[in-house]
Design a protein around this motif. Sequence first.
Motif, PDB file in Angstrom:
ATOM      1  N   SER A  77       0.823  -1.207   0.000  1.00 31.87           N
ATOM      2  CA  SER A  77       0.000   0.000   0.000  1.00 31.87           C
ATOM      3  C   SER A  77       0.858   1.258   0.000  1.00 31.87           C
ATOM      4  N   ILE A  78       1.979   1.246   0.738  1.00 32.20           N
ATOM      5  CA  ILE A  78       2.883   2.401   0.736  1.00 32.20           C
ATOM      6  C   ILE A  78       3.444   2.629  -0.664  1.00 32.20           C
ATOM      7  N   GLY A  79       3.803   1.541  -1.339  1.00 34.60           N
ATOM      8  CA  GLY A  79       4.336   1.671  -2.687  1.00 34.60           C
ATOM      9  C   GLY A  79       3.322   2.228  -3.670  1.00 34.60           C
ATOM     10  N   LEU A  80       2.049   1.889  -3.481  1.00 34.29           N
ATOM     11  CA  LEU A  80       1.016   2.361  -4.395  1.00 34.29           C
ATOM     12  C   LEU A  80       0.582   3.789  -4.104  1.00 34.29           C
ATOM     13  N   SER A  81       0.451   4.125  -2.805  1.00 35.96           N
ATOM     14  CA  SER A  81      -0.046   5.457  -2.444  1.00 35.96           C
ATOM     15  C   SER A  81       1.059   6.488  -2.324  1.00 35.96           C
ATOM     16  N   PRO A 127     -22.769   4.847  13.381  1.00 34.24           N
ATOM     17  CA  PRO A 127     -21.949   4.384  12.256  1.00 34.24           C
ATOM     18  C   PRO A 127     -22.399   4.934  10.911  1.00 34.24           C
ATOM     19  N   ALA A 128     -23.722   5.075  10.711  1.00 32.33           N
ATOM     20  CA  ALA A 128     -24.210   5.629   9.445  1.00 32.33           C
ATOM     21  C   ALA A 128     -23.794   7.086   9.303  1.00 32.33           C
ATOM     22  N   ALA A 129     -23.910   7.853  10.387  1.00 33.67           N
ATOM     23  CA  ALA A 129     -23.492   9.256  10.343  1.00 33.67           C
ATOM     24  C   ALA A 129     -21.990   9.378  10.130  1.00 33.67           C
ATOM     25  N   SER A 130     -21.221   8.470  10.722  1.00 37.09           N
ATOM     26  CA  SER A 130     -19.761   8.490  10.548  1.00 37.09           C
ATOM     27  C   SER A 130     -19.388   8.221   9.099  1.00 37.09           C
ATOM     28  N   LEU A 131     -20.062   7.256   8.477  1.00 36.73           N
ATOM     29  CA  LEU A 131     -19.800   6.967   7.064  1.00 36.73           C
ATOM     30  C   LEU A 131     -20.173   8.157   6.195  1.00 36.73           C
ATOM     31  N   LEU A 132     -21.328   8.755   6.463  1.00 42.82           N
ATOM     32  CA  LEU A 132     -21.768   9.902   5.670  1.00 42.82           C
ATOM     33  C   LEU A 132     -20.797  11.078   5.822  1.00 42.82           C
ATOM     34  N   ALA A 133     -20.331  11.320   7.052  1.00 41.90           N
ATOM     35  CA  ALA A 133     -19.386  12.413   7.273  1.00 41.90           C
ATOM     36  C   ALA A 133     -18.069  12.137   6.551  1.00 41.90           C
ATOM     37  N   PHE A 134     -17.598  10.898   6.582  1.00 40.89           N
ATOM     38  CA  PHE A 134     -16.342  10.544   5.912  1.00 40.89           C
ATOM     39  C   PHE A 134     -16.458  10.753   4.401  1.00 40.89           C
ATOM     40  N   ALA A 142     -12.360  16.704  -2.872  1.00 37.24           N
ATOM     41  CA  ALA A 142     -12.199  16.463  -4.313  1.00 37.24           C
ATOM     42  C   ALA A 142     -12.749  17.612  -5.153  1.00 37.24           C
ATOM     43  N   LEU A 143     -13.747  18.340  -4.625  1.00 41.46           N
ATOM     44  CA  LEU A 143     -14.403  19.384  -5.414  1.00 41.46           C
ATOM     45  C   LEU A 143     -13.927  20.791  -5.073  1.00 41.46           C
ATOM     46  N   ALA A 144     -13.511  21.022  -3.835  1.00 43.74           N
ATOM     47  CA  ALA A 144     -13.126  22.378  -3.428  1.00 43.74           C
ATOM     48  C   ALA A 144     -11.794  22.767  -4.059  1.00 43.74           C
ATOM     49  N   GLY A 154      -9.127  10.908  -2.787  1.00 45.25           N
ATOM     50  CA  GLY A 154     -10.054  10.295  -1.852  1.00 45.25           C
ATOM     51  C   GLY A 154     -10.817   9.115  -2.402  1.00 45.25           C
ATOM     52  N   VAL A 155     -10.645   8.799  -3.692  1.00 45.01           N
ATOM     53  CA  VAL A 155     -11.411   7.693  -4.286  1.00 45.01           C
ATOM     54  C   VAL A 155     -11.086   6.358  -3.613  1.00 45.01           C
ATOM     55  N   PRO A 156      -9.788   5.994  -3.460  1.00 43.00           N
ATOM     56  CA  PRO A 156      -9.511   4.719  -2.775  1.00 43.00           C
ATOM     57  C   PRO A 156     -10.038   4.689  -1.340  1.00 43.00           C
ATOM     58  N   LEU A 157      -9.933   5.815  -0.636  1.00 41.13           N
ATOM     59  CA  LEU A 157     -10.432   5.863   0.732  1.00 41.13           C
ATOM     60  C   LEU A 157     -11.950   5.689   0.768  1.00 41.13           C
ATOM     61  N   ALA A 158     -12.653   6.312  -0.184  1.00 37.24           N
ATOM     62  CA  ALA A 158     -14.112   6.170  -0.236  1.00 37.24           C
ATOM     63  C   ALA A 158     -14.510   4.736  -0.549  1.00 37.24           C
ATOM     64  N   VAL A 159     -13.777   4.108  -1.466  1.00 34.15           N
ATOM     65  CA  VAL A 159     -14.072   2.714  -1.821  1.00 34.15           C
ATOM     66  C   VAL A 159     -13.872   1.794  -0.617  1.00 34.15           C
ATOM     67  N   VAL A 160     -12.765   1.998   0.110  1.00 31.43           N
ATOM     68  CA  VAL A 160     -12.491   1.165   1.281  1.00 31.43           C
ATOM     69  C   VAL A 160     -13.527   1.402   2.372  1.00 31.43           C
TER      70      VAL A 160
END
Length: 283
Positions: A77-81, A127-134, A142-144, A154-160
């Motif tokens: 993961s370190i090598g990829l990121s 947990p649902a609110a935590s996922l939504l906030a993340f 990504a947009l700002a 943030g795409v890999p983090l969102a997928v995980v």
Amino acid sequence: MTKLIALLAVLTSVAWGITATASWIAKKKAPRAIAAGRTPALPTTAEQDKAMLGAQLRTIAAIIFALVMFVALFRVSIGLSGQAGTAIALTAGLSASGGLLLYSALPARKQTASRQPLVAGRAFILPAASLLAFLSFLATTALAPAFAEIHLDGVPLAVVAALFSGATALAVHRLSTTLSLPDPRMAALDRSWRQLATRNLLQFAAGVLLAGLGGTAIMAGMELLKATGSTAAAHPGPDWAIAITAGGAGAAVTGVVLLILAAKGTLTMRATARDRDAAPITA
């Protein structure tokens, strides 16, 4: 990427081997049916402890598998990121997801037909609110335009995060449809056990997501602060960077506290479930 695919294939094979072995053992140790017309005696404390230890072995196997995944995937993961912080977040999320998926895949001795919910609906709010906030934070970065300079992918983090949430949902479903203590004499104790396990799991999920959100926010805030440079005295960038970093620290601390509480609840499940068994059980 080839190394990552190879490692995932090996880990999948190991998980399949574990589930196959557990399935064979479960078939060999299938519980005997109680003869018709006989009233089963109350289980002894030793029998309860043995049954609860067997239920905990599923959790132990999932934890061990998650740790093996983390060790195997971290360097890749370190090598990829290219960043240690992102690599830790990705590897931890993937490892936790793998452990939960293994937990859900391990065979059960008996299914339960009960449709009564184990926990109240409000237990899913955090947990649902935590996922939504993340996910909202990742979408904002990504947009700002202010975050364009730090190149936070943030795409890999969102997928995980989504994968981890799905694995958590599968584990919750497994707990709600499968008896943890198959002995019919322990029906009340089994429901108390599964209620506690579900609450600990949801607390663990919220802790992981909040810790991931906090770590990502801290990393983004620090990188944004560096990007503003020394000419940002009158620029709103440093204020936002400090606020994001402070908010991330708060989320990370909250996540760690939830993880500690979930671990404590898991370690004390035997005594707590036995105490709850003597009281009326409510969802």
